[in-house]
Structures are given as structure tokens and as C-alpha cells.
Scaffold this motif. Structure first.
Motif, PDB file in Angstrom:
ATOM      1  N   UNK A  49      45.765 -59.764 137.547  1.00 44.95           N
ATOM      2  CA  UNK A  49      45.834 -58.315 137.337  1.00 44.95           C
ATOM      3  C   UNK A  49      45.011 -57.894 136.119  1.00 44.95           C
ATOM      4  N   UNK A  50      45.078 -58.748 135.063  1.00 43.06           N
ATOM      5  CA  UNK A  50      44.353 -58.443 133.840  1.00 43.06           C
ATOM      6  C   UNK A  50      42.848 -58.534 134.064  1.00 43.06           C
ATOM      7  N   UNK A  51      42.452 -59.541 134.848  1.00 46.42           N
ATOM      8  CA  UNK A  51      41.041 -59.904 134.985  1.00 46.42           C
ATOM      9  C   UNK A  51      40.253 -59.020 135.961  1.00 46.42           C
ATOM     10  N   UNK A  52      40.919 -58.579 137.019  1.00 40.97           N
ATOM     11  CA  UNK A  52      40.198 -57.947 138.134  1.00 40.97           C
ATOM     12  C   UNK A  52      39.234 -56.817 137.725  1.00 40.97           C
ATOM     13  N   UNK A  53      39.647 -55.866 136.866  1.00 43.04           N
ATOM     14  CA  UNK A  53      38.697 -54.770 136.548  1.00 43.04           C
ATOM     15  C   UNK A  53      37.358 -55.280 136.015  1.00 43.04           C
ATOM     16  N   UNK A  54      37.412 -56.285 135.123  1.00 39.25           N
ATOM     17  CA  UNK A  54      36.175 -56.817 134.548  1.00 39.25           C
ATOM     18  C   UNK A  54      35.317 -57.500 135.604  1.00 39.25           C
ATOM     19  N   UNK A  55      35.990 -58.206 136.515  1.00 38.86           N
ATOM     20  CA  UNK A  55      35.268 -58.896 137.591  1.00 38.86           C
ATOM     21  C   UNK A  55      34.548 -57.874 138.484  1.00 38.86           C
ATOM     22  N   UNK A  56      35.218 -56.762 138.742  1.00 38.08           N
ATOM     23  CA  UNK A  56      34.594 -55.728 139.591  1.00 38.08           C
ATOM     24  C   UNK A  56      33.336 -55.168 138.917  1.00 38.08           C
ATOM     25  N   UNK A  57      33.439 -54.926 137.609  1.00 39.31           N
ATOM     26  CA  UNK A  57      32.276 -54.394 136.887  1.00 39.31           C
ATOM     27  C   UNK A  57      31.124 -55.403 136.915  1.00 39.31           C
ATOM     28  N   UNK A  58      31.494 -56.684 136.799  1.00 38.08           N
ATOM     29  CA  UNK A  58      30.475 -57.738 136.827  1.00 38.08           C
ATOM     30  C   UNK A  58      29.762 -57.742 138.188  1.00 38.08           C
ATOM     31  N   UNK A  59      30.527 -57.605 139.246  1.00 37.22           N
ATOM     32  CA  UNK A  59      29.944 -57.593 140.591  1.00 37.22           C
ATOM     33  C   UNK A  59      28.981 -56.423 140.746  1.00 37.22           C
ATOM     34  N   UNK A  60      29.390 -55.257 140.242  1.00 35.82           N
ATOM     35  CA  UNK A  60      28.523 -54.074 140.363  1.00 35.82           C
ATOM     36  C   UNK A  60      27.244 -54.281 139.550  1.00 35.82           C
ATOM     37  N   UNK A  61      27.405 -54.854 138.334  1.00 31.19           N
ATOM     38  CA  UNK A  61      26.224 -55.067 137.486  1.00 31.19           C
ATOM     39  C   UNK A  61      25.206 -55.977 138.153  1.00 31.19           C
ATOM     40  N   UNK A  62      25.669 -56.957 138.926  1.00 39.02           N
ATOM     41  CA  UNK A  62      24.679 -57.805 139.591  1.00 39.02           C
ATOM     42  C   UNK A  62      24.223 -57.172 140.903  1.00 39.02           C
ATOM     43  N   UNK A  63      25.102 -56.407 141.547  1.00 32.39           N
ATOM     44  CA  UNK A  63      24.748 -55.775 142.821  1.00 32.39           C
ATOM     45  C   UNK A  63      23.629 -54.771 142.692  1.00 32.39           C
ATOM     46  N   UNK A 115      25.260 -58.125 133.292  1.00 38.05           N
ATOM     47  CA  UNK A 115      26.279 -58.983 133.897  1.00 38.05           C
ATOM     48  C   UNK A 115      27.131 -59.633 132.810  1.00 38.05           C
ATOM     49  N   UNK A 116      26.513 -59.882 131.641  1.00 36.50           N
ATOM     50  CA  UNK A 116      27.257 -60.578 130.589  1.00 36.50           C
ATOM     51  C   UNK A 116      28.022 -59.639 129.657  1.00 36.50           C
ATOM     52  N   UNK A 117      27.774 -58.352 129.753  1.00 39.07           N
ATOM     53  CA  UNK A 117      28.514 -57.406 128.906  1.00 39.07           C
ATOM     54  C   UNK A 117      30.033 -57.552 129.030  1.00 39.07           C
ATOM     55  N   UNK A 118      30.579 -57.759 130.233  1.00 36.98           N
ATOM     56  CA  UNK A 118      32.032 -57.900 130.341  1.00 36.98           C
ATOM     57  C   UNK A 118      32.600 -59.032 129.484  1.00 36.98           C
ATOM     58  N   UNK A 119      31.786 -60.101 129.223  1.00 33.00           N
ATOM     59  CA  UNK A 119      32.312 -61.207 128.420  1.00 33.00           C
ATOM     60  C   UNK A 119      32.630 -60.755 127.001  1.00 33.00           C
ATOM     61  N   UNK A 120      31.807 -59.853 126.464  1.00 30.75           N
ATOM     62  CA  UNK A 120      32.060 -59.375 125.106  1.00 30.75           C
ATOM     63  C   UNK A 120      32.768 -58.028 125.213  1.00 30.75           C
ATOM     64  N   UNK A 121      33.907 -58.041 125.875  1.00 26.95           N
ATOM     65  CA  UNK A 121      34.700 -56.831 126.020  1.00 26.95           C
ATOM     66  C   UNK A 121      36.127 -57.288 126.226  1.00 26.95           C
ATOM     67  N   UNK A 152      37.514 -57.487 128.954  1.00 27.78           N
ATOM     68  CA  UNK A 152      37.644 -57.819 130.373  1.00 27.78           C
ATOM     69  C   UNK A 152      38.351 -59.162 130.591  1.00 27.78           C
ATOM     70  N   UNK A 153      38.049 -60.158 129.749  1.00 25.17           N
ATOM     71  CA  UNK A 153      38.617 -61.501 129.957  1.00 25.17           C
ATOM     72  C   UNK A 153      39.737 -61.813 128.973  1.00 25.17           C
ATOM     73  N   UNK A 154      39.516 -61.440 127.699  1.00 27.69           N
ATOM     74  CA  UNK A 154      40.554 -61.670 126.679  1.00 27.69           C
ATOM     75  C   UNK A 154      40.712 -60.390 125.863  1.00 27.69           C
TER      76      UNK A 154
END
Lengths: 255, 255
Positions: A61-75, A181-187, A189-191
Motif C-alpha cells: 500500500x505504501x509503495x504503489x503510488x511511487x511505482x505508478x509514477x515510475x511506470x509513467x516516467x518510463x512510459x 525514472x529515478x526521481x521516485x527513489x529520492x522521494x 515513494x520507497x522510504x
């Protein structure tokens, strides 16, 4: 001039039909776009997740929003790729010598990006559901989430349009998306950002991904929305307007 | 929309430079309705630059150019309604089928019955069998035929062909010549650039030679021939050209 305005919607719908056919005939692009975020989701939930203190009992539940943004950034990099091909292959010259609306050419690609990213997002949410994602949110919060994701997609797609129109090589046309794509890591989104050193934390808390992630998370978990939502929307609208202007400028240069 | 007195193409003192490099240094020419006008010149003579200005893809630096009576700089939309361009590289959508390409262009020309138009074009250009195959599977000649078919959708009054046979095999080149002749017979004005002298000789009612940014000769083939000393009578044994041999072997006749 009146003629081209009158036909704007016909032009856009023909252009949309064209690039939707491109998507349907290369479904592998949607698979490629969804695989990386799904792998990330598996990795973070089943490998790192146990060690992460997210403050929520369900890490998916915590992770999903960041994963979605990552998918859009690569899409969105496929929009850059398709635009680049159009410019290179001469089909744009044909369109430009016809009495059709200039911006309709770009809007066709942008709307296609919206549709194809929506498909990717749905696929990823389905996988998340299998992995234990649950949301108590009703129809309205889900619609709000869809709205935010659509705004985010639009904003980044216009950035992709600049890259596609001004790139010199096909690699250049899609390389711009890697930092996105890597912006979510420094947000957040994951922690949670609290665990980061001050400098990183300041960046993380003030970049667009964090406010967007926080807003989507709040909507999906039924928590009250903070002022994050306004910051998130401001980022999306701001990026979209600036990128739109630059994309139209790059387009004009290409004619 | 066209008045009786305007020439389809009227160019006066046209200038164009790229930075320091002067490409067009005052080009004057006019083209009669329903004629085939060939612009001859070596690579880099400025042929494509001139075509791009006349087809509203590029702005000139000085002089005037009117197509179908409309100034290309101030009335580009009206010019675009009267013209079609077949550029040096086939401007077709390779992911779509031939039929879909034709349908798309017919819709963008706002024709009442796009499907019917597509069907007619497929028949006329011998593409019925390949109609529902993706264009990426077409041969060079088929691609060029489709390219020209796309340009003819909606019956533009003026057709620009920029080196239409460059890169084609002799057989495909003859096919293109046939189409161009038929078009002119049907009243379409054709503006053609080529670096093949034979092509100009075969097709054109008038030939102009563009050299170092200026038109240095302009006339019918007969007039151009008169510029040279009268023919001497010599007896030579005529060997067949390789092209004649090639065409004889594969069972086609040279035009």
C-alpha cells in the motif's frame, strides 16, 4: 486560419487513431513499460520491504503510488521515440504541407500517451492487488487518483515531446527519461524522508514526486488530504504549461 | 478558388541563405497550368530548398512566391489546400497498412467518403493485393507508388515531386513516369525536381536549370537544344545502354 480551427477535433481524432494503431501493433512497448516497475515492486516488497519502516502495516500500500509514477516516467519516453520517428521519416512533412492544425499533430501523440499509460497503470494495480494491495477508498478518491495520474502523465508527456522534437539521435530522444525514472527513489515513494540525511531530505521533500506520492497515498488509504495535493497539482500544471510552450517552440523550429 | 489569370506557380527574386551560405540568390520562374515543369540541378544546387519554400515548409529571406495565386508566406493555409508534396523520402506510415494510410490522408483532407477514395487509389496504383499489408513489407517501388497515391488524395491542383525517382530501380522509375504523365494529361500542374537529365527530357514541358542559386536556363527541351550549336551528323555504331539491356531482359520496354 478559421478552416484549421474548425477541423481541429477531426485532426486530433485522426492523429489519435493513427498512433493508437501504432500502440496496438506494438503491445510489447506496454509490456516493457510495465515490467520494470513490477520487478521493482516485487523486489521492494519481498526483499527490502521487511527492513523498511514505512509506518504503514502493508508495505505494498505504501509503495504503489511511487511505482505508478515510475511506470509513467518510463512510459512517456515512447512518445519521444514516436515523435522522433515521425520527424525523421518525413511523414511530418506530409502533414505540414496539408491544411491541418499544427498542434493537432502533437495532441494526437499526447492523448495516445495518456491512453497507453493508463493501460500500464491498470496492469500494475492488478499485479499489486495480487500482492496484497488493498484500498478502502471509494469511487471519488479513486477518480481523484486517476485525475492526478493523468495530470502527471500530461505534464511529463509534454516534456517528452520536447525531447522527441529536438533530439538528434533516437537514443537522445529517450535518454531524458532516465533521471525521471529515478526521481521516485529520492522521494517518500520507497522510504519515509525522515530517515534521509538533511541535504537529501530537503531535496526529497521539495521535489514533485513526494507531494504527488503523498497525495495519492492519502487518497487510497482514506486519510485526510494535506496541502500536498495543491503542491502536487501546482507542480503538474506548472511543468505542463512550461513544457507545452517549449514543445510548441521546438515544433515550430522543425517545420 | 483559383482565378483564371493566376499562374499555378509564380516566383520572383527568391532569396534564401543558411547563416553565411547563400542557397538561393534571386530565383525567378513561372509554371503554366497543367504542365510538367522540371527543375534540374546537381546535388546542393538548392532544388529542395526551393520546393520547401513553395510548399510552406520553409520561409524565404526575400522575394515573393505565390502558389495557386496565394502568397506562401502570408497565406500558407490556402496554399496547403491547393498542393501536395512527395518528398525525397517516402512519407508513408510504415506501421499502418496501405489502405489505412490512404484512409488517414482522406480523412485529413475532410473528404466525404474516405473509404471509397482509398479503394479507388489502391486500384489506380496497383496496390489492391498489398492493401492490407503493413507498409514496412512493401518494396521501394510500391512505397513510392503509395507515397504518390497519398499525395493525390483529394485531387490537389498542384503536385510537387522532389526527386521522385531517386533510389528507385529502372522498372519502378518508369512506373512513376507513367503516373506523372497521366496526371498532367488530367490537368494537374506538376513541379518536379530531378538530377537525371533523362527524366526531365522524358517528362517535362519546360525545363529550368538551377545552378549556384540561380536559374541559368529555362525553356522547352527544343529551346534548350537550340542554345547549343546545330547538331553535327556523325556515324556511330549504337550500342544498347545497360538500362535498355536490363529492361529487355526483364521483358519491359523503355519509355
Amino acid at each position: 486560419m478559421e478552416g484549421t480551427k474548425k477541423h481541429f477535433f477531426i485532426d486530433v481524432s485522426v492523429m489519435l487513431g493513427r498512433s493508437m494503431r501504432h500502440i496496438v501493433r506494438s503491445m510489447d512497448t506496454i509490456i516493457t513499460v510495465t515490467i520494470m516497475p513490477i520487478m521493482m515492486m516485487l523486489l521492494f516488497v519481498y526483499v527490502f520491504g521487511g527492513a523498511i519502516q514505512s509506518g504503514m502495516d502493508n508495505y505494498v500500500n505504501y509503495l504503489l503510488p511511487g511505482i505508478l509514477l515510475m511506470a509513467i516516467s518510463s512510459g512517456i519516453s515512447y512518445t519521444a521515440f514516436r515523435l522522433f520517428n515521425d520527424v525523421q521519416k518525413g511523414i511530418f512533412e506530409r502533414f505540414h504541407t496539408m491544411p491541418i492544425s499544427r498542434s493537432a499533430l502533437l495532441w494526437g501523440h499526447v492523448l495516445t500517451s495518456l491512453v497507453s499509460n493508463a493501460i500500464s497503470v491498470v496492469v500494475i494495480i492488478l499485479v499489486a492487488l495480487i500482492m496484497g494491495f488493498r484500498s478502502s477508498a471509494g469511487v471519488l478518491p479513486w477518480l481523484a487518483v486517476a485525475g492526478i495520474l493523468a495530470m502527471f502523465t500530461l505534464a511529463l508527456t509534454w516534456v517528452a515531446a520536447i525531447a522527441g522534437l529536438s533530439a538528434k539521435t533516437v537514443d537522445g530522444a529517450s535518454a531524458f527519461s532516465y533521471p525521471l525514472i529515478f526521481l521516485p527513489f529520492i522521494s517518500s515513494a520507497f522510504v519515509p524522508t525522515e530517515s534521509m540525511p538533511t541535504a537529501v531530505r530537503v531535496f526529497a521533500e521539495n521535489q514533485p514526486v513526494t507531494s504527488i506520492v503523498e497525495s495519492i497515498r492519502a487518497l487510497l488509504s482514506g486519510q485526510p488530504l494535506h496541502h500536498d495535493i495543491w503542491i502536487a497539482l501546482a507542480w503538474c500544471v506548472g511543468i505542463m504549461l512550461v513544457a507545452y510552450l517549449f514543445a510548441m517552440k521546438a515544433h515550430k523550429k522543425r517545420i | 478558388m483559383q482565378t483564371m489569370h493566376t499562374k499555378p506557380i509564380l516566383v520572383k527574386g527568391l532569396h534564401k541563405s543558411y547563416k553565411q551560405h547563400q542557397v538561393l540568390k534571386g530565383v525567378d520562374l513561372e509554371v503554366e497550368k497543367g504542365s510538367i515543369f522540371a527543375l534540374l540541378g546537381s546535388n546542393g544546387a538548392g532544388k529542395t530548398t526551393l520546393v520547401r519554400i513553395l510548399t510552406t515548409l520553409l520561409q524565404s529571406d526575400g522575394g515573393t512566391a505565390a502558389v495557386n495565386g496565394f502568397d506562401v508566406a502570408s497565406k500558407p493555409d490556402l496554399v496547403r489546400q491547393s498542393i501536395s508534396l512527395t518528398g525525397q523520402f517516402a512519407a508513408v506510415d510504415e506501421i499502418l497498412t496501405g489502405r489505412e494510410n490512404l484512409n488517414m490522408i482522406a480523412k485529413l483532407r475532410y473528404l466525404p467518403n474516405p473509404r471509397k477514395v482509398a479503394e479507388e487509389m489502391l486500384t489506380r496504383f496497383g496496390l489492391v493485393e498489398a492493401a492490407d499489408r503493413r507498409v514496412s513489407t512493401y518494396s521501394g517501388g510500391m512505397r513510392r507508388r503509395l507515397d504518390i497515391a497519398l499525395s493525390l488524395v483529394g485531387n490537389p491542383q498542384i503536385l510537387f515531386l522532389d526527386e521522385p525517382t531517386t533510389g528507385l530501380d529502372p522498372e519502378a522509375r518508369i512506373e512513376v513516369w507513367k503516373v506523372v504523365k497521366e496526371l498532367a494529361d488530367g490537368g494537374t500542374t506538376v513541379f518536379l525536381t530531378t538530377q537525371y537529365l533523362e527524366e526531365a527530357e522524358q517528362l517535362a514541358d519546360r525545363i529550368a536549370i538551377l545552378h549556384e542559386g540561380r536559374i541559368i536556363a529555362n525553356g522547352t527541351l527544343h529551346e534548350l537544344k537550340k542554345l547549343f550549336p546545330t547538331a553535327k551528323v556523325e556515324y556511330v555504331e549504337k550500342q544498347p545502354t545497360l538500362e535498355e539491356i536490363f529492361l529487355a531482359i526483364i521483358g519491359k520496354e523503355a519509355v
